[in-house]
Design a protein around this motif. Sequence first.
Motif, PDB file in Angstrom:
ATOM      1  N   ARG A 107     -15.221  -8.501   4.330  1.00 21.66           N
ATOM      2  CA  ARG A 107     -14.125  -9.447   4.551  1.00 21.66           C
ATOM      3  C   ARG A 107     -13.920  -9.799   6.012  1.00 21.66           C
ATOM      4  NH1 ARG A 107      -9.395  -8.911   0.127  1.00 21.66           N
ATOM      5  NH2 ARG A 107      -9.304 -11.134   0.608  1.00 21.66           N
ATOM      6  N   LYS A 115      -1.627 -11.932   5.369  1.00 21.89           N
ATOM      7  CA  LYS A 115      -2.142 -10.766   4.647  1.00 21.89           C
ATOM      8  C   LYS A 115      -3.175 -10.058   5.509  1.00 21.89           C
ATOM      9  CE  LYS A 115      -5.623 -13.345   2.072  1.00 21.89           C
ATOM     10  NZ  LYS A 115      -5.953 -14.020   0.812  1.00 21.89           N
ATOM     11  N   PHE A 152      -3.401  -8.199  -5.541  1.00 26.38           N
ATOM     12  CA  PHE A 152      -3.761  -8.227  -6.954  1.00 26.38           C
ATOM     13  C   PHE A 152      -3.785  -6.803  -7.543  1.00 26.38           C
ATOM     14  CE2 PHE A 152      -6.138  -9.242 -10.691  1.00 26.38           C
ATOM     15  CZ  PHE A 152      -6.113 -10.619 -10.853  1.00 26.38           C
ATOM     16  N   MET A 177       1.748  -8.896  -8.374  1.00 27.14           N
ATOM     17  CA  MET A 177       0.672  -9.832  -8.711  1.00 27.14           C
ATOM     18  C   MET A 177      -0.198  -9.255  -9.834  1.00 27.14           C
ATOM     19  SD  MET A 177      -2.482 -11.299  -6.383  1.00 27.14           S
ATOM     20  CE  MET A 177      -1.579 -11.851  -4.971  1.00 27.14           C
TER      21      MET A 177
HETATM   22  C1  NOJ Z   1      -7.191 -10.063  -3.824  1.00 32.20           C
HETATM   23  C2  NOJ Z   1      -7.389 -10.336  -2.367  1.00 32.20           C
HETATM   24  O1  NOJ Z   1      -7.413  -9.127  -1.649  1.00 32.20           O
HETATM   25  C3  NOJ Z   1      -6.329 -11.239  -1.759  1.00 32.20           C
HETATM   26  O2  NOJ Z   1      -6.724 -11.579  -0.459  1.00 32.20           O
HETATM   27  C4  NOJ Z   1      -6.115 -12.453  -2.594  1.00 32.20           C
HETATM   28  O3  NOJ Z   1      -5.161 -13.291  -2.010  1.00 32.20           O
HETATM   29  C5  NOJ Z   1      -5.700 -12.030  -3.990  1.00 32.20           C
HETATM   30  N1  NOJ Z   1      -6.753 -11.223  -4.566  1.00 32.20           N
HETATM   31  C6  NOJ Z   1      -5.393 -13.203  -4.905  1.00 32.20           C
HETATM   32  O4  NOJ Z   1      -6.529 -13.880  -5.227  1.00 32.20           O
END
Ligand code: NOJ
Length: 738
Positions: free
Chosen positions: A147, A186, A266, A297
């Motif tokens: 990432r 994030k 998530f 989420m």
């Molecule tokens: C998991 C990822 O870590 C995150 O960056 C993303 O926004 C969410 N999934 C939603 O798709």
Amino acid sequence: MEKEKLKQLLEDMSLEEKAGQMLQLMGAFYQDDVEGILTGPARELGVKAEDIRMAGSILGTYGADALKKIQKEYMERQPHHIPLLFMMDVIHGMKTIFPMPLAQGATFEPELSRKCNEAAAKEAAVSGLHVAFSPMADLVRDARWGRVMESTGEDPYLNSLFTAAEVKGFQGEDIGEPYRVCACIKHFAGYGGAVAGRDYNTVELCEHTFREFYLKAYQAGIDAGAGMVMTSFNTVNGVPATTNRWLMRDVLREEMGFEGVLISDFSAILETVAHGYSENEAKAAEYALNAGVDIDMMTSVYSANLAQLVREGIVEEAVLDEGVMRILELKNRLGLFENPYKDADGEKEKEILLCEEHRKLAREAAGKSFVLLKNDGILPLDMEKKIAFIGPYTDCREMISSWAITGDSGDCVTIREAAEEVFDSSRTVYLAGSPMLGNACELIGFTEKVPEKVTEEDRQRMIREAVEAAKGAEVVVMPMGEHYLQSGEATSRAMLEVPEVQMELFREIARVNENIVVVLFNGRPLDLREISRKAKAVLEVWLPGTEGGHAIVDVLTGKVNPSGKLPMSFPYCVGQVPVSYNEYSTGRPNLPGMKERFKSKYIDIPNAPLYPFGYGLSYTEFEVSPVELNSKELKDDKPVTAKVTVRNTGKAAGTEVVQLYLQDVSASVVRPVKELKSFEKVSLAPGESREVFFTIEEPMLRFLRADGTVGSEEGEFRVWIADSSASGDYQNFFYVKQ
Ligand code: NOJ
């Protein structure tokens, strides 16, 4: 809606309705086949028909007409007709895909990223979206982590500028305005520090480093007004971030001043059970809510437990209310109570998505993000020469990352298509030469879009044809590198080489033609030792997005002079990572004059990365004069001004990123060997020179001191102003007097 009315609305809501606001489901749950959903994905997740009816937000679906329909039907069913929020990962563009974020970092031009996000916000808004899960403010130092492509790199200052600019690009001054979406910073916090670069792994950071390096960019995003923050999957001080009350309440909300909506990543609330932190799902709900996480989420942890936990008196309804209020406030700021569809507009989608203006911006951003790593004078290409384009990216559209999920690689311009617009067809040939990945190279866990396997016989034939073409060419341009699925989420790699199957092609070509220009595609820094040794030029193009092909040809032909600088060090080899220029000083630095044997060093490789942070060449040369300071003392509020003269000594017009680094020589805690404090992009015609001034003010010298307070300390500061982080000895110094 007025605040009083929102309060009234909250008071009128049932416990189940409130918990519903805190549930986020995928758009797939809102299709017409209700039975199929209930017996399929909903059952798997543990959500009931009632939960689907009440869920306050949806992720992962877009398109004006589809979202308008979902919104209308939802609001009709929702007891208080509260509108839904639509969220999506809009990471580096919506339909027009801009260069991946790490590439954008290489532009050293946050304002350009602001513009890219403004365009992305416009495309997202007309597609019916309200929130973009972006920017990722995670600091990265370990190229094994897939990432890193989603970050702007290893420097807290650079990351902060980009994070703030990207938030502004999405949100403008007011998210209620047309064509604006809410940004979501994030992953809070420290997700980029995954041990050994393995995604979702533990993070081990001392609080000092956590605060000094990792928290800064999130803070910049919060200060820029980001409406949302997302939790991270990792632990912080041994507690999963998502249930970490200290992190979310004391640090994020109290210290950093975040007042918006906090969403889990998530299924991250549920995962605290697997972490061995929450004993069961009900506990996970309790801990996450008490930590101040407002939206769950894609799990049923909140929806199945919150109302019950309140009824049993285990969590206070007031805590639930706080979270629900934040969600309602966000809906209100977006103006959804008055206009639940906001900018969703099918006609405008046709007009705005992938419009000329956005494509032009994507081409500019891509061109500015490329980093010329090596050039023995072979670039820009001499168009009179016979040129063979050989490599799997030659005519390939997969130039957008695995994170450009709203984009379509079919919209990308290939290198071949762009080259055919400008090169004489009688002097150019185009061949793949090799598949992107070898048959043995597995993308574990990937099910879709994995490249088709090529038989050994076909592969050998491809190589033979490529070698023949290379023999007949004066220059070979080799577009090659990582497959786009090799970076992004869940793509940690223990080896940092270009896929071996492509290296075999490279070696075969190098045997017959030494005039190789490698055009390197990748989502992360790679081990480039062999390529750098054998190729005459290496142009780093990352995953450049929709207009990648045009931008690459612009740079190869010299229409655009490369000006990108690495936002993340390229290690010498994988054994060196994590590596970053801003490491702490050690007691046994690897400096000349120290005892050779007992220094902080490797015995088999250099300490320095192959290509350092801030590095990047141009088709022209620049000379940066020694640093002049207007004073040797920074005292009371009087800043020191540092000056250099930058001169374009080459033959082409070009742009240099002039970088100011400082070192705090001794302090109450050990400080980095150098830190980027400012930079300026300077464009100069051949022969032209310009004075560049940097104002060094006391706040730039502050850090987290041994006593836990933030401030500067007296003593010597060294100054470098240079074209990269690796320029040798410091050039001047001043003292801070207090
Ligand atoms: C998991 C990822 O870590 C995150 O960056 C993303 O926004 C969410 N999934 C939603 O798709």
